[in-house]
Design a protein around this motif. Sequence first.
Motif, short mmCIF file in Angstrom:
data_model
loop_
_atom_site.label_atom_id
_atom_site.label_comp_id
_atom_site.label_asym_id
_atom_site.label_seq_id
_atom_site.Cartn_x
_atom_site.Cartn_y
_atom_site.Cartn_z
N PRO A 1 -39.98 14.43 -16.03
CA PRO A 1 -40.87 14.33 -17.16
C PRO A 1 -41.93 12.99 -16.59
N ASN A 2 -42.93 12.88 -17.22
CA ASN A 2 -43.92 11.75 -16.77
C ASN A 2 -44.21 10.80 -18.09
N ASP A 3 -45.03 9.73 -17.72
CA ASP A 3 -45.34 8.76 -18.71
C ASP A 3 -45.53 9.37 -20.17
N GLY A 4 -46.51 10.46 -20.23
CA GLY A 4 -46.83 11.06 -21.19
C GLY A 4 -45.59 11.46 -22.35
N HIS A 5 -44.65 12.33 -21.51
CA HIS A 5 -43.57 12.80 -22.18
C HIS A 5 -42.57 11.65 -22.81
N ARG A 6 -42.55 10.40 -21.94
CA ARG A 6 -41.62 9.44 -22.19
C ARG A 6 -42.26 8.58 -23.28
N ALA A 7 -43.62 8.88 -23.66
CA ALA A 7 -44.40 8.05 -24.71
C ALA A 7 -43.97 8.75 -26.10
N VAL A 8 -43.92 10.07 -25.87
CA VAL A 8 -43.83 11.10 -27.15
C VAL A 8 -42.55 10.41 -27.58
N ALA A 9 -41.42 10.53 -26.63
CA ALA A 9 -40.11 10.49 -26.92
C ALA A 9 -39.87 9.15 -27.63
N ARG A 10 -40.70 8.13 -27.26
CA ARG A 10 -40.54 6.75 -27.96
C ARG A 10 -40.97 6.49 -29.29
N THR B 1 -52.80 7.05 -21.35
CA THR B 1 -53.29 7.01 -22.87
C THR B 1 -52.16 7.00 -23.78
N LEU B 2 -51.30 7.71 -23.57
CA LEU B 2 -49.98 7.70 -24.45
C LEU B 2 -49.19 6.59 -24.37
N THR B 3 -48.91 6.02 -23.09
CA THR B 3 -48.50 4.85 -22.91
C THR B 3 -49.21 3.59 -23.69
N ALA B 4 -50.30 3.71 -23.56
CA ALA B 4 -51.07 2.17 -24.46
C ALA B 4 -50.99 2.69 -25.70
N LEU B 5 -50.90 3.94 -26.33
CA LEU B 5 -50.79 4.16 -27.73
C LEU B 5 -49.41 3.94 -28.10
N ALA B 6 -48.41 4.32 -27.47
CA ALA B 6 -46.82 3.97 -27.89
C ALA B 6 -46.61 2.55 -27.88
N ALA B 7 -47.17 1.52 -27.05
CA ALA B 7 -47.23 0.32 -26.93
C ALA B 7 -47.86 -0.34 -28.25
N ALA B 8 -49.32 0.29 -28.67
CA ALA B 8 -49.68 -0.35 -29.68
C ALA B 8 -49.29 0.05 -30.93
N ALA B 9 -48.67 1.15 -31.21
CA ALA B 9 -48.16 1.96 -32.59
C ALA B 9 -46.64 1.63 -32.69
N ALA B 10 -45.72 1.54 -31.57
CA ALA B 10 -44.30 1.48 -31.70
C ALA B 10 -43.87 0.08 -32.49
N PRO B 11 -42.88 -0.12 -33.31
CA PRO B 11 -42.65 -1.33 -33.83
C PRO B 11 -41.81 -2.29 -32.59
N SER C 1 -38.34 8.06 -31.41
CA SER C 1 -37.10 7.44 -31.50
C SER C 1 -37.50 6.34 -32.48
N CYS C 2 -38.95 5.81 -32.91
CA CYS C 2 -39.32 4.97 -33.75
C CYS C 2 -39.46 5.54 -34.89
N GLY C 3 -39.32 6.74 -35.07
CA GLY C 3 -39.63 7.44 -36.41
C GLY C 3 -40.92 7.84 -36.77
N LEU C 4 -41.88 7.56 -35.84
CA LEU C 4 -43.27 7.67 -36.23
C LEU C 4 -43.70 9.35 -36.01
N VAL C 5 -43.21 9.89 -35.04
CA VAL C 5 -43.22 11.34 -34.77
C VAL C 5 -42.03 12.24 -35.19
N ARG C 6 -42.37 13.12 -36.01
CA ARG C 6 -41.29 13.84 -36.92
C ARG C 6 -40.72 15.07 -35.80
N ARG C 7 -41.61 15.67 -35.25
CA ARG C 7 -41.20 16.82 -34.47
C ARG C 7 -42.48 17.30 -33.50
N VAL C 8 -42.09 17.77 -32.44
CA VAL C 8 -42.86 18.30 -31.30
C VAL C 8 -43.07 19.80 -31.32
#
Length: 282
Positions: free
Chosen positions: A84-93, A272-282, A96-103
Amino acid sequence: MTLTLPDAALAELTALVRSGDLIVLSGAGISTESGIPDYRGPSGAFQRNHTPMTYQAFTRDPAARRRYWARSFLGWRMISAAAPNDGHRAVARLESCGLVRRVITQNVDGLHQAGGAQDVVELHGSLDRVICLDCGELSDRIELDDRLRAANPGFGGPVDEATVNPDGDVDLPEEQLDGFAVVDCIGCGGVLKPDVVFFGENVPKERVADCTATIERAGGLLVLGSSLTVYSGRRFVVQAAKAGIPVGIVNQGPTRGDDHASVRVDAPLGPTLTALAAAAAP
Protein backbone atom coordinates in the motif's frame (compact mmCIF):
# COMPACT_ATOMS: atom_id res chain seq x y z
CA MET A 1 7.13 13.46 -2.91
CA THR A 2 5.51 16.45 -1.24
CA LEU A 3 2.66 18.49 -2.60
CA THR A 4 1.22 21.86 -1.73
CA LEU A 5 -2.39 22.11 -2.83
CA PRO A 6 -3.88 25.51 -3.58
CA ASP A 7 -5.47 26.76 -0.36
CA ALA A 8 -8.94 26.89 -1.91
CA ALA A 9 -8.79 23.30 -3.20
CA LEU A 10 -7.50 21.93 0.10
CA ALA A 11 -10.12 23.89 2.03
CA GLU A 12 -12.94 22.56 -0.17
CA LEU A 13 -11.73 18.96 0.13
CA THR A 14 -11.25 19.33 3.88
CA ALA A 15 -14.78 20.71 4.31
CA LEU A 16 -16.21 17.78 2.34
CA VAL A 17 -14.33 15.24 4.44
CA ARG A 18 -15.10 16.90 7.77
CA SER A 19 -18.81 16.80 7.00
CA GLY A 20 -18.59 13.13 7.95
CA ASP A 21 -20.37 10.03 6.68
CA LEU A 22 -18.06 10.15 3.68
CA ILE A 23 -17.97 7.30 1.17
CA VAL A 24 -14.80 6.79 -0.85
CA LEU A 25 -15.03 5.40 -4.38
CA SER A 26 -11.55 4.44 -5.57
CA GLY A 27 -10.13 3.32 -8.89
CA ALA A 28 -6.85 2.13 -10.34
CA GLY A 29 -5.25 5.55 -10.04
CA ILE A 30 -4.84 5.18 -6.29
CA SER A 31 -2.65 2.09 -6.80
CA THR A 32 -0.29 3.40 -9.47
CA GLU A 33 2.11 4.67 -6.79
CA SER A 34 2.32 1.06 -5.58
CA GLY A 35 3.61 0.04 -9.01
CA ILE A 36 0.32 -1.26 -10.39
CA PRO A 37 -0.57 0.51 -13.64
CA ASP A 38 -4.01 1.79 -14.46
CA TYR A 39 -5.91 1.35 -17.71
CA ARG A 40 -6.42 4.90 -18.95
CA GLY A 41 -3.59 6.97 -17.45
CA PRO A 42 -0.61 8.29 -19.44
CA SER A 43 1.22 4.96 -19.11
CA GLY A 44 -1.85 2.78 -18.68
CA ALA A 45 -2.69 -0.49 -20.34
CA PHE A 46 -4.97 1.06 -22.95
CA GLN A 47 -2.11 3.31 -24.10
CA ARG A 48 -0.32 0.08 -25.12
CA ASN A 49 -3.37 -1.12 -27.08
CA HIS A 50 -3.91 -3.83 -24.48
CA THR A 51 -7.20 -5.69 -24.84
CA PRO A 52 -8.36 -6.99 -21.45
CA MET A 53 -9.82 -10.45 -21.10
CA THR A 54 -13.59 -10.56 -21.47
CA TYR A 55 -15.93 -12.89 -19.63
CA GLN A 56 -17.25 -14.24 -22.91
CA ALA A 57 -13.80 -15.17 -24.24
CA PHE A 58 -12.70 -16.68 -20.93
CA THR A 59 -15.75 -18.93 -20.58
CA ARG A 60 -16.15 -19.96 -24.23
CA ASP A 61 -12.61 -20.31 -25.55
CA PRO A 62 -10.19 -22.77 -23.89
CA ALA A 63 -7.27 -21.18 -25.78
CA ALA A 64 -8.16 -17.73 -24.45
CA ARG A 65 -8.50 -19.18 -20.96
CA ARG A 66 -5.06 -20.79 -21.19
CA ARG A 67 -3.61 -17.53 -22.46
CA TYR A 68 -5.13 -15.62 -19.54
CA TRP A 69 -3.88 -18.02 -16.86
CA ALA A 70 -0.37 -18.13 -18.34
CA ARG A 71 -0.16 -14.34 -18.30
CA SER A 72 -1.85 -14.01 -14.92
CA PHE A 73 0.49 -16.64 -13.47
CA LEU A 74 3.36 -14.22 -14.07
CA GLY A 75 1.45 -11.02 -13.28
CA TRP A 76 0.39 -12.36 -9.90
CA ARG A 77 4.04 -12.08 -8.77
CA MET A 78 3.88 -8.32 -9.02
CA ILE A 79 0.31 -7.86 -7.79
CA SER A 80 0.84 -10.01 -4.69
CA ALA A 81 4.12 -8.25 -3.85
CA ALA A 82 2.70 -4.72 -4.15
CA ALA A 83 2.54 -2.67 -0.95
CA PRO A 84 0.00 0.00 0.00
CA ASN A 85 1.10 3.58 -0.65
CA ASP A 86 0.50 6.92 1.07
CA GLY A 87 -2.90 7.26 -0.59
CA HIS A 88 -4.17 3.97 0.83
CA ARG A 89 -2.80 4.85 4.26
CA ALA A 90 -4.41 8.30 4.19
CA VAL A 91 -7.82 6.78 3.41
CA ALA A 92 -7.36 4.34 6.30
CA ARG A 93 -6.46 7.23 8.61
CA LEU A 94 -9.61 9.11 7.65
CA GLU A 95 -11.65 5.97 8.30
CA SER A 96 -10.04 5.40 11.71
CA CYS A 97 -10.95 8.99 12.65
CA GLY A 98 -14.58 8.31 11.80
CA LEU A 99 -14.70 10.63 8.78
CA VAL A 100 -14.82 7.92 6.10
CA ARG A 101 -17.58 5.40 6.72
CA ARG A 102 -16.89 3.00 3.86
CA VAL A 103 -14.61 2.43 0.89
CA ILE A 104 -16.05 1.14 -2.38
CA THR A 105 -13.15 0.16 -4.59
CA GLN A 106 -13.08 -0.82 -8.24
CA ASN A 107 -9.60 -2.28 -7.67
CA VAL A 108 -8.87 -5.98 -7.31
CA ASP A 109 -5.47 -5.67 -5.60
CA GLY A 110 -6.47 -5.70 -1.90
CA LEU A 111 -4.27 -2.69 -1.12
CA HIS A 112 -6.92 -0.71 0.77
CA GLN A 113 -7.17 -3.51 3.32
CA ALA A 114 -3.39 -3.90 3.42
CA GLY A 115 -3.18 -0.16 4.08
CA GLY A 116 -5.44 -0.46 7.14
CA ALA A 117 -8.96 0.22 5.83
CA GLN A 118 -11.59 -1.92 7.53
CA ASP A 119 -14.92 -1.47 5.73
CA VAL A 120 -14.08 -2.12 2.08
CA VAL A 121 -16.47 -3.28 -0.64
CA GLU A 122 -14.57 -4.82 -3.55
CA LEU A 123 -16.93 -3.87 -6.36
CA HIS A 124 -15.07 -5.93 -8.96
CA GLY A 125 -13.86 -8.72 -6.67
CA SER A 126 -10.30 -9.63 -5.70
CA LEU A 127 -7.41 -11.37 -7.41
CA ASP A 128 -6.46 -13.20 -4.22
CA ARG A 129 -9.51 -15.47 -4.56
CA VAL A 130 -10.43 -18.06 -7.19
CA ILE A 131 -13.93 -19.35 -7.95
CA CYS A 132 -15.03 -22.50 -9.72
CA LEU A 133 -17.58 -21.65 -12.42
CA ASP A 134 -19.14 -25.11 -12.10
CA CYS A 135 -19.55 -25.75 -8.37
CA GLY A 136 -19.04 -22.20 -7.03
CA GLU A 137 -16.31 -23.19 -4.58
CA LEU A 138 -14.02 -20.33 -3.51
CA SER A 139 -10.34 -20.98 -2.88
CA ASP A 140 -7.17 -19.05 -2.15
CA ARG A 141 -5.08 -17.74 -5.03
CA ILE A 142 -1.91 -18.87 -3.25
CA GLU A 143 -3.18 -22.46 -3.42
CA LEU A 144 -3.80 -22.13 -7.15
CA ASP A 145 -0.40 -20.55 -7.67
CA ASP A 146 1.26 -23.55 -6.02
CA ARG A 147 -0.66 -25.91 -8.32
CA LEU A 148 0.23 -23.90 -11.43
CA ARG A 149 3.90 -23.86 -10.43
CA ALA A 150 3.85 -27.65 -10.08
CA ALA A 151 2.10 -28.07 -13.44
CA ASN A 152 4.44 -25.66 -15.25
CA PRO A 153 7.99 -26.10 -13.93
CA GLY A 154 10.38 -23.55 -15.35
CA PHE A 155 7.68 -21.45 -17.01
CA GLY A 156 8.28 -17.72 -17.31
CA GLY A 157 10.95 -15.49 -15.86
CA PRO A 158 11.41 -11.88 -14.71
CA VAL A 159 8.41 -9.68 -15.47
CA ASP A 160 8.75 -6.18 -16.89
CA GLU A 161 6.55 -3.87 -14.80
CA ALA A 162 5.51 -2.05 -17.96
CA THR A 163 3.75 -5.18 -19.24
CA VAL A 164 1.57 -5.82 -16.17
CA ASN A 165 -2.07 -4.70 -16.21
CA PRO A 166 -4.39 -3.79 -13.30
CA ASP A 167 -6.13 -7.18 -13.53
CA GLY A 168 -2.80 -9.03 -13.14
CA ASP A 169 -2.67 -10.01 -16.81
CA VAL A 170 0.79 -9.63 -18.43
CA ASP A 171 1.38 -8.81 -22.06
CA LEU A 172 3.39 -11.73 -23.49
CA PRO A 173 4.12 -12.93 -27.02
CA GLU A 174 2.04 -15.92 -28.07
CA GLU A 175 5.12 -18.11 -28.55
CA GLN A 176 5.92 -17.80 -24.84
CA LEU A 177 2.56 -19.32 -23.93
CA ASP A 178 3.03 -22.62 -25.73
CA GLY A 179 2.66 -25.64 -23.49
CA PHE A 180 1.26 -23.82 -20.46
CA ALA A 181 -0.96 -26.21 -18.49
CA VAL A 182 -4.16 -24.95 -16.89
CA VAL A 183 -5.44 -26.71 -13.76
CA ASP A 184 -9.08 -27.34 -12.87
CA CYS A 185 -11.15 -27.33 -9.68
CA ILE A 186 -9.93 -29.95 -7.22
CA GLY A 187 -13.45 -30.68 -6.04
CA CYS A 188 -15.37 -31.09 -9.29
CA GLY A 189 -12.92 -30.69 -12.17
CA GLY A 190 -14.68 -27.50 -13.27
CA VAL A 191 -13.30 -24.29 -14.78
CA LEU A 192 -11.45 -21.96 -12.41
CA LYS A 193 -11.66 -18.19 -12.75
CA PRO A 194 -10.22 -15.38 -10.62
CA ASP A 195 -12.97 -14.01 -8.39
CA VAL A 196 -13.06 -10.73 -10.28
CA VAL A 197 -15.55 -9.12 -12.64
CA PHE A 198 -14.17 -9.32 -16.18
CA PHE A 199 -15.04 -6.87 -18.93
CA GLY A 200 -18.42 -7.92 -20.31
CA GLU A 201 -19.47 -9.42 -16.96
CA ASN A 202 -22.00 -7.85 -14.59
CA VAL A 203 -21.22 -6.86 -11.02
CA PRO A 204 -23.37 -9.10 -8.76
CA LYS A 205 -26.77 -7.46 -8.16
CA GLU A 206 -26.60 -7.82 -4.40
CA ARG A 207 -23.23 -6.03 -4.32
CA VAL A 208 -24.61 -3.16 -6.40
CA ALA A 209 -27.67 -2.93 -4.15
CA ASP A 210 -25.45 -2.82 -1.05
CA CYS A 211 -23.39 0.02 -2.52
CA THR A 212 -26.48 1.89 -3.69
CA ALA A 213 -27.92 1.77 -0.16
CA THR A 214 -24.59 3.01 1.19
CA ILE A 215 -24.61 6.03 -1.12
CA GLU A 216 -28.21 6.85 -0.13
CA ARG A 217 -27.07 7.38 3.47
CA ALA A 218 -23.82 9.19 2.64
CA GLY A 219 -22.89 12.69 3.71
CA GLY A 220 -20.54 12.98 0.75
CA LEU A 221 -18.82 10.96 -1.95
CA LEU A 222 -15.08 11.25 -2.64
CA VAL A 223 -13.83 9.70 -5.90
CA LEU A 224 -10.14 8.82 -5.87
CA GLY A 225 -8.13 7.78 -8.92
CA SER A 226 -10.92 6.81 -11.28
CA SER A 227 -11.70 8.14 -14.74
CA LEU A 228 -15.28 6.94 -14.15
CA THR A 229 -15.34 5.61 -17.70
CA VAL A 230 -16.88 2.32 -16.60
CA TYR A 231 -20.53 2.59 -15.61
CA SER A 232 -20.18 0.21 -12.66
CA GLY A 233 -18.50 3.03 -10.71
CA ARG A 234 -19.94 6.09 -12.43
CA ARG A 235 -23.48 5.09 -11.47
CA PHE A 236 -22.73 6.00 -7.83
CA VAL A 237 -21.55 9.48 -8.78
CA VAL A 238 -24.73 10.04 -10.79
CA GLN A 239 -26.79 8.70 -7.89
CA ALA A 240 -25.10 11.00 -5.38
CA ALA A 241 -25.47 14.06 -7.60
CA LYS A 242 -29.19 13.39 -8.18
CA ALA A 243 -29.68 13.07 -4.42
CA GLY A 244 -27.91 16.35 -3.72
CA ILE A 245 -24.99 14.59 -2.03
CA PRO A 246 -21.74 16.55 -2.56
CA VAL A 247 -19.17 14.85 -4.78
CA GLY A 248 -15.42 15.45 -4.68
CA ILE A 249 -13.04 14.04 -7.29
CA VAL A 250 -9.27 13.68 -7.03
CA ASN A 251 -7.76 12.22 -10.18
CA GLN A 252 -4.95 12.84 -12.62
CA GLY A 253 -6.72 13.76 -15.83
CA PRO A 254 -10.39 14.38 -16.65
CA THR A 255 -13.19 12.04 -15.60
CA ARG A 256 -16.68 11.35 -16.86
CA GLY A 257 -18.03 12.56 -13.52
CA ASP A 258 -16.47 16.02 -13.53
CA ASP A 259 -19.79 17.73 -14.31
CA HIS A 260 -21.20 16.30 -11.08
CA ALA A 261 -18.32 17.36 -8.84
CA SER A 262 -18.58 20.18 -6.33
CA VAL A 263 -14.81 20.05 -5.90
CA ARG A 264 -12.31 18.73 -8.44
CA VAL A 265 -8.55 18.31 -7.97
CA ASP A 266 -6.17 17.13 -10.70
CA ALA A 267 -3.08 15.99 -8.80
CA PRO A 268 -1.15 12.87 -7.69
CA LEU A 269 -3.15 10.80 -5.22
CA GLY A 270 -0.53 9.93 -2.59
CA PRO A 271 0.64 13.43 -1.64
CA THR A 272 -2.81 14.95 -2.16
CA LEU A 273 -4.48 12.51 0.23
CA THR A 274 -1.66 12.82 2.74
CA ALA A 275 -2.19 16.59 2.80
CA LEU A 276 -5.95 16.10 3.05
CA ALA A 277 -5.68 13.66 5.96
CA ALA A 278 -3.34 16.01 7.81
CA ALA A 279 -5.78 18.91 7.35
CA ALA A 280 -9.03 17.04 8.03
CA ALA A 281 -8.20 14.41 10.65
CA PRO A 282 -8.50 15.58 14.27
